[in-house]
Design a protein around this motif. Structure first.
Motif, mmCIF file in Angstrom:
data_model
loop_
_atom_site.group_PDB
_atom_site.id
_atom_site.type_symbol
_atom_site.label_atom_id
_atom_site.label_comp_id
_atom_site.label_asym_id
_atom_site.label_seq_id
_atom_site.Cartn_x
_atom_site.Cartn_y
_atom_site.Cartn_z
ATOM 1 N N ASP A 1 112.064 53.352 88.050
ATOM 2 C CA ASP A 1 110.845 53.950 87.484
ATOM 3 C C ASP A 1 109.669 53.830 88.450
ATOM 4 O OD1 ASP A 1 112.239 54.617 85.242
ATOM 5 O OD2 ASP A 1 111.539 52.918 84.045
ATOM 6 N N TYR A 2 109.533 52.649 89.015
ATOM 7 C CA TYR A 2 108.404 52.385 89.917
ATOM 8 C C TYR A 2 108.466 53.293 91.151
ATOM 9 C CZ TYR A 2 105.495 49.785 93.230
ATOM 10 O OH TYR A 2 104.550 49.444 94.148
ATOM 11 N N LEU A 3 109.637 53.325 91.767
ATOM 12 C CA LEU A 3 109.765 54.073 93.023
ATOM 13 C C LEU A 3 109.742 55.583 92.781
ATOM 14 C CD1 LEU A 3 110.130 53.650 96.052
ATOM 15 C CD2 LEU A 3 112.592 53.620 95.703
ATOM 16 N N THR B 1 107.101 60.651 93.700
ATOM 17 C CA THR B 1 106.664 61.965 93.193
ATOM 18 C C THR B 1 105.137 62.077 93.329
ATOM 19 O OG1 THR B 1 106.862 61.059 90.973
ATOM 20 C CG2 THR B 1 108.588 62.531 91.645
ATOM 21 N N ASP B 2 104.408 60.982 93.102
ATOM 22 C CA ASP B 2 102.945 61.015 93.294
ATOM 23 C C ASP B 2 102.583 61.359 94.745
ATOM 24 O OD1 ASP B 2 102.570 60.414 90.675
ATOM 25 O OD2 ASP B 2 101.937 58.324 90.983
ATOM 26 N N MET B 3 103.400 60.909 95.661
ATOM 27 C CA MET B 3 103.123 61.194 97.090
ATOM 28 C C MET B 3 103.450 62.645 97.450
ATOM 29 S SD MET B 3 104.877 58.004 99.016
ATOM 30 C CE MET B 3 104.561 56.341 98.481
ATOM 31 N N GLY B 4 104.217 63.303 96.585
ATOM 32 C CA GLY B 4 104.570 64.699 96.868
ATOM 33 C C GLY B 4 106.020 64.906 97.268
ATOM 34 N N TYR B 5 106.834 63.840 97.207
ATOM 35 C CA TYR B 5 108.265 64.014 97.504
ATOM 36 C C TYR B 5 108.934 64.769 96.360
ATOM 37 C CZ TYR B 5 108.185 60.758 101.442
ATOM 38 O OH TYR B 5 107.939 60.157 102.644
ATOM 39 N N SER B 6 109.934 65.570 96.720
ATOM 40 C CA SER B 6 110.695 66.291 95.718
ATOM 41 C C SER B 6 112.034 65.567 95.539
ATOM 42 C CB SER B 6 110.882 67.723 96.226
ATOM 43 O OG SER B 6 111.941 68.326 95.584
ATOM 44 N N LEU B 7 112.315 65.116 94.316
ATOM 45 C CA LEU B 7 113.590 64.409 94.104
ATOM 46 C C LEU B 7 114.031 64.496 92.658
ATOM 47 C CD1 LEU B 7 113.260 60.540 94.007
ATOM 48 C CD2 LEU B 7 111.272 61.976 94.072
ATOM 49 N N GLY C 1 106.237 47.286 99.846
ATOM 50 C CA GLY C 1 105.788 47.333 101.244
ATOM 51 C C GLY C 1 106.132 48.643 101.927
ATOM 52 N N SER C 2 107.173 49.318 101.444
ATOM 53 C CA SER C 2 107.604 50.556 102.111
ATOM 54 C C SER C 2 106.720 51.748 101.747
ATOM 55 C CB SER C 2 109.050 50.887 101.701
ATOM 56 O OG SER C 2 109.100 51.289 100.345
ATOM 57 N N LEU C 3 105.930 51.610 100.671
ATOM 58 C CA LEU C 3 105.220 52.781 100.140
ATOM 59 C C LEU C 3 104.198 53.337 101.131
ATOM 60 C CD1 LEU C 3 104.726 51.938 96.362
ATOM 61 C CD2 LEU C 3 106.607 53.114 97.491
ATOM 62 N N SER C 4 103.522 52.453 101.827
ATOM 63 C CA SER C 4 102.509 52.930 102.774
ATOM 64 C C SER C 4 103.161 53.821 103.841
ATOM 65 C CB SER C 4 101.811 51.708 103.374
ATOM 66 O OG SER C 4 101.264 52.021 104.610
ATOM 67 N N GLY C 5 104.269 53.375 104.402
ATOM 68 C CA GLY C 5 104.974 54.160 105.426
ATOM 69 C C GLY C 5 105.530 55.465 104.867
#
Ligand SMILES: Cc1ncc(COP(=O)(O)O)c(C=O)c1O
Length: 393
Positions: A310-312, A317-323, A380-384
């Motif tokens: 849920d978190y990831l 999706t908020d960042m704009g990734y399509s999945l 930690g990976s979210l920023s990258g």
């Protein structure tokens, strides 16, 4: 040349995950362990459930005489009976111990099944995106895999599936919930697949086995019920393990279960037991068989993975990734913002995030994220991940 050309080529095709693993080590040396976010491996950080340690303690305090000796090649009677009981409850069918063969993980199980079924030149139909080892496993036993591409929801393209079956088809291999997409094959999908299999069996006068690789069967979310393949096709075989549901991948424990209503069930089981022996596995590891006999009703806390999903999913999706939102397992398979998935994984690597390009799973244009990791690595990976997609907006 020390190794065969074939193995050399296979090593190149199948090296994406290993490549990321090695690059991760190099990056960690350069930037420090805590500054590199490795989402490339499906090796759960979770420990086995407490019940596992209780069983381990019990047996170490009360060892059973002869427990480390050779045993029947199919495995311990007690363990196979426990698996059969549990499967009977789950499926409503009547499994007995002799429908079960204990194996060295799901990987061992798949090799035993393929060796038992394949003659040289025979084929298995598989579905992209797929676990990369399938091609190598089929080749181990003189066969090959025919790949069916997915629709936009990572479900099989049924027209191509129908067209992929021919007189050499021996098996259809599915993996649900899926590594790498997290997608679960529902009733409608399995029904359609089984109709196509039946239609082609009749057309070519052949017998096709539906094989289900399901090490993630118990890791499913949103209260979904798992549709068992046994209810869709009589010639059906499950290959699975406790690598993920009990977090025991290093212990190499799994099993094969053959549909009790499968025609020629006894001959198949004799073949499986023979192949388990002659592939050199001999039998699944003894000590762990004694333990899992008492752990069939136990599973790691699936809620932990559901929360991570849920978190990831929300963050991506908020960042704009399509999945597609995964329904199980512990992977996500977002679309690469650029068609070249290798280029995008390089972009992510530049931001110290490691993932695996979709072409490692037979589907370029995507990338795989594993989230069977601690929260600090995921956070930690979210920023990258954010910076990398921004570079393509
Ligand atoms: C889809 C799939 N099948 C099989 C396996 C092999 O599992 P095991 O460790 O039980 O051999 C894995 C491992 O990651 C997997 O993801």
């Amino acid at each position: 040349m020390a190794i065969s050309n074939k193995v050399r080529n296979f090593m190149e095709q199948g090296s994406w995950i290993r490549k990321m693993f090695e690059e991760g080590i190099a990056l960690k040396q350069q930037y420090g362990e805590e500054n590199v976010f490795d989402l490339s491996l499906g090796n759960p950080v979770m420990d086995p459930p407490q019940r596992f340690y209780e069983e381990l303690k019990k047996i170490s305090e009360n060892p059973i005489k002869g427990m480390h000796r050779y045993m029947p090649n199919a495995g311990l009677e007690e363990t196979r009976a426990a698996v059969a009981d549990s499967l009977s409850t789950e499926t409503g069918l009547t499994f007995a111990a002799n429908h079960i063969v204990m194996t060295c993980g799901a990987g061992g199980a798949l090799n035993v099944v393929m060796k038992t079924l394949l003659d040289p030149g025979d084929e298995f139909v598989i579905f992209a995106p797929f676990f990369v080892e399938y091609n190598f496993y089929a080749d181990n036993h003189g066969g090959s895999c025919k790949v069916v591409p997915p629709d936009e929801n990572f479900l099989p393209d049924m027209d191509i599936f129908r067209a992929s079956i021919n007189e050499n088809t021996r098996g259809v291999l599915i993996n649900s919930p899926n590594n790498p997409s997290g997608v679960l094959y529902g009733d409608e999908t399995l029904l359609e697949m089984s109709k196509i299999i039946q239609e082609k069996e009749d057309e070519f006068g052949i017998e096709i086995y539906l094989v289900s690789d399901e090490p993630y069967r118990k890791i499913i979310f949103d209260g979904i019920e798992y549709p068992h393949i046994f209810n869709y096709h009589k010639r059906s075989i499950v290959a699975t393990s406790h690598s993920k549901d009990l977090a025991l991948p290093g212990e190499r424990i799994g099993y094969i279960a053959v549909n009790p209503d499968c025609p020629d069930v006894e001959e198949i089981l004799d073949g499986l037991v023979f192949c388990n022996r002659t592939l050199g596995f001999v039998n699944a590891p003894a000590l762990i068989q004694y333990l899992v006999a008492h752990l069939q009703g136990t599973t790691i806390d699936v809620g932990v993975y559901e929360k991570k999903r849920d978190y990831l999913y929300k963050a991506l999706t908020d960042m704009g990734y399509s999945l597609i939102k995964p329904q199980g397992a512990f992977y996500m398979f977002p679309k690469s913002p650029t068609e070249d998935d290798v280029q995008f994984t390089e972009e992510l690597k530049g931001n110290r995030v490691l993932v695996v390009p979709g072409r490692g799973f037979g589907l370029p244009g995507y990338f795989r994220i594993s989230y069977c990791l601690d929260d600090a690595t995921i956070e930690g990976s979210l920023s990258g991940l954010g910076k990398a997609i921004s570079a393509y907006k």
